[in-house]
Write an enzyme that holds these catalytic residues in place. Structure first.
Site, mmCIF file in Angstrom:
data_model
loop_
_atom_site.group_PDB
_atom_site.id
_atom_site.type_symbol
_atom_site.label_atom_id
_atom_site.label_comp_id
_atom_site.label_asym_id
_atom_site.label_seq_id
_atom_site.Cartn_x
_atom_site.Cartn_y
_atom_site.Cartn_z
ATOM 1 N N SER A 180 0.818 -1.224 0.000
ATOM 2 C CA SER A 180 0.000 0.000 0.000
ATOM 3 C C SER A 180 0.852 1.276 0.000
ATOM 4 O O SER A 180 0.341 2.361 -0.214
ATOM 5 C CB SER A 180 -0.928 0.017 1.216
ATOM 6 O OG SER A 180 -0.152 0.075 2.406
ATOM 7 N N ASN A 181 2.164 1.136 0.222
ATOM 8 C CA ASN A 181 3.053 2.309 0.161
ATOM 9 C C ASN A 181 3.344 2.707 -1.279
ATOM 10 O O ASN A 181 3.680 3.857 -1.564
ATOM 11 C CB ASN A 181 4.428 2.000 0.791
ATOM 12 C CG ASN A 181 4.371 1.615 2.255
ATOM 13 O OD1 ASN A 181 5.206 0.844 2.718
ATOM 14 N ND2 ASN A 181 3.397 2.124 2.999
ATOM 15 N N LEU A 182 3.297 1.738 -2.195
ATOM 16 C CA LEU A 182 3.902 1.941 -3.519
ATOM 17 C C LEU A 182 3.140 2.928 -4.395
ATOM 18 O O LEU A 182 3.662 3.399 -5.395
ATOM 19 C CB LEU A 182 4.038 0.593 -4.249
ATOM 20 C CG LEU A 182 4.883 -0.446 -3.488
ATOM 21 C CD1 LEU A 182 4.907 -1.761 -4.273
ATOM 22 C CD2 LEU A 182 6.298 0.049 -3.250
ATOM 23 N N ASN A 242 3.457 11.836 11.531
ATOM 24 C CA ASN A 242 2.678 11.946 12.771
ATOM 25 C C ASN A 242 3.116 13.187 13.549
ATOM 26 O O ASN A 242 4.236 13.674 13.415
ATOM 27 C CB ASN A 242 2.821 10.675 13.605
ATOM 28 C CG ASN A 242 4.238 10.474 14.102
ATOM 29 O OD1 ASN A 242 4.629 11.039 15.116
ATOM 30 N ND2 ASN A 242 5.018 9.691 13.367
ATOM 31 N N CYS A 303 -2.740 9.595 6.669
ATOM 32 C CA CYS A 303 -3.012 9.146 5.296
ATOM 33 C C CYS A 303 -3.711 7.802 5.260
ATOM 34 O O CYS A 303 -4.548 7.550 4.391
ATOM 35 C CB CYS A 303 -1.711 9.054 4.506
ATOM 36 S SG CYS A 303 -1.022 10.661 4.108
ATOM 37 N N CYS A 363 10.541 29.129 20.693
ATOM 38 C CA CYS A 363 11.442 29.974 19.911
ATOM 39 C C CYS A 363 11.405 31.450 20.288
ATOM 40 O O CYS A 363 12.041 32.266 19.622
ATOM 41 C CB CYS A 363 11.202 29.789 18.407
ATOM 42 S SG CYS A 363 9.786 30.680 17.745
HETATM 43 ZN ZN LIG Z 1 7.954 29.290 17.566
#
Ligand SMILES: [Zn+2]
Length: 382
Positions: A180-182, A242, A303, A363
């Site tokens: 199912s990845n392909l 994720n 997905c 940040c």
């Molecule tokens: Zn930030």
């Protein structure tokens, strides 16, 4: 065209003029034999020994109207090579008078790495771009890029980064290839179902470009291994599927002052941005400035739950790869402080500005790094 007509049209120019024409896009062919390259070649010249012109020229210059300059040791064989090219239908060919000897006498730049034909051949289309050139290609070759995930985004991104000549790719993925990845994870093939994604990726990437150095972490990325994974990276590409890993990667990149090229896809829509808050505190945002809180799990199906159009991660992953290459080369305007959104159904891109959040827990200016958290619990709404 007769032979005499061809000969009458042969032109010669001196190395300095050849250099100028080369810089405006002319192809400079060094038609000497390979063993003669040991002393170096005119910078950005493509090595093509005279005897190999008929079989290889179409690969180097598919357009017969392209401007081609030929250079040899002293200017004799380059005249003969120019004649050969004219007979093959190339209309705009000029020989460099005095050859490489005169090129050196005039103090024009040389490439010393004689013998590395693979480099000059493989990257010839990059070397012709003044924005890349030999210096830029060497930067790519000495760059270290972390690609997190060998899945939908990591596949196209790593493929193109390897093709472009990024020297070291560090990939992290703990999955095996599934059928199912392909539909979208184009690094992998049907006959490698069941193989680890890292081994499968290594086969594909080495097959494409054996010069690339590959390193892999076949484990889940956690706060205890993330810094070892990122050590020495110039750029980090987020191909995570994720939210816990995505927040972890963001926090680590802010702490370690590394640019993070973010991409995400769902169904028919994708988004891309460059988070550079670690290096540009207070001027560039991070992922948490965009999404201070993770979405509720029911609002953010992955997905495998929601589905995704197979080409969509291709588009988004290649936008990410483009940003990685620009960051390494230091060219253009990176997507810092901007989020680019793509809708495949309407075939529209749109962009929103994103300012750094002065209250961002990770940040904000002068804020010490708060430490890694329990990302799984954070994303589960705990
Ligand atoms: Zn930030």
């Amino acid at each position: 065209m007769t032979r005499d007509n061809a000969r009458m049209k042969l032109h010669e120019i001196l190395p300095r003029e050849a250099r100028q024409r080369q810089q405006s896009g002319a192809i400079l062919l060094d038609v000497r034999e390979t063993f003669e390259h040991a002393t170096g070649m005119a910078e950005s010249a493509i090595a093509l020994p005279r005897g190999e012109i008929p079989e290889r020229i179409a690969g180097i210059a598919p357009d017969r109207g392209a401007e081609i300059l030929t250079i040899c040791a002293h200017g004799q064989r380059s005249l003969m090579a120019a004649q050969t090219l004219q007979q093959l239908g190339y209309a705009n060919v000029t020989s460099v008078a005095g050859g490489t000897a005169r090129w050196i006498e005039e103090g024009l730049p040389m490439t010393k790495a004689g013998g590395d034909e693979d480099f000059y051949d493989r990257y010839s289309r990059h070397l012709r771009l003044p924005e890349v050139g030999e210096a830029g290609q060497r930067k790519l070759e000495s760059a270290r890029v972390v690609v997190l995930g060998a899945g939908g985004l990591g596949s196209p991104a790593a493929y193109y980064l390897a093709a472009a000549g990024v020297g070291t790719l560090v990939m992290a993925d703990d999955d095996v290839v599934e059928r199912s990845n392909l539909q979208r994870q184009i690094l992998h093939t049907d006959d490698r179902i069941g193989m680890s994604k890292l081994d499968s990726a290594a086969q594909a990437l080495h097959g494409l470009n054996p010069r690339v150095n590959l390193e892999g972490l076949p484990e889940r990325v956690t706060s205890s291994n993330v810094e070892a994974l990122l050590e020495g990276a110039d750029v980090v590409l987020d191909g995570a599927d994720n939210f816990p890993v995505r927040y972890l990667l963001n926090d680590a990149c802010v702490k370690l002052a590394m640019p993070l090229v973010y991409g995400a896809v769902q169904r028919f829509q994708g988004q891309v941005s460059v988070f550079d808050a670690g290096r540009q505190r207070g001027r560039a945002p991070c992922y948490r400035c965009l999404f201070p809180q993770p979405p509720a799990p029911e609002d953010a199906p992955n997905c495998s739950e929601a589905g995704v159009l197979g080409v969509l991660p291709g588009v988004v992953g290649m936008l990410q790869a483009t940003e990685v290459i620009k960051l390494i080369l230091g060219i253009g305007d990176p997507l810092v402080g901007r989020v680019l959104m793509f809708d495949a159904l309407s075939m529209r891109f749109h962009e929103t500005r994103l300012a750094p959040d002065p209250e961002c827990p990770v940040c904000a200016v002068d804020k010490p790094f708060p430490g890694y958290i329990d990302y799984a619990a954070f994303c589960a709404g705990a």
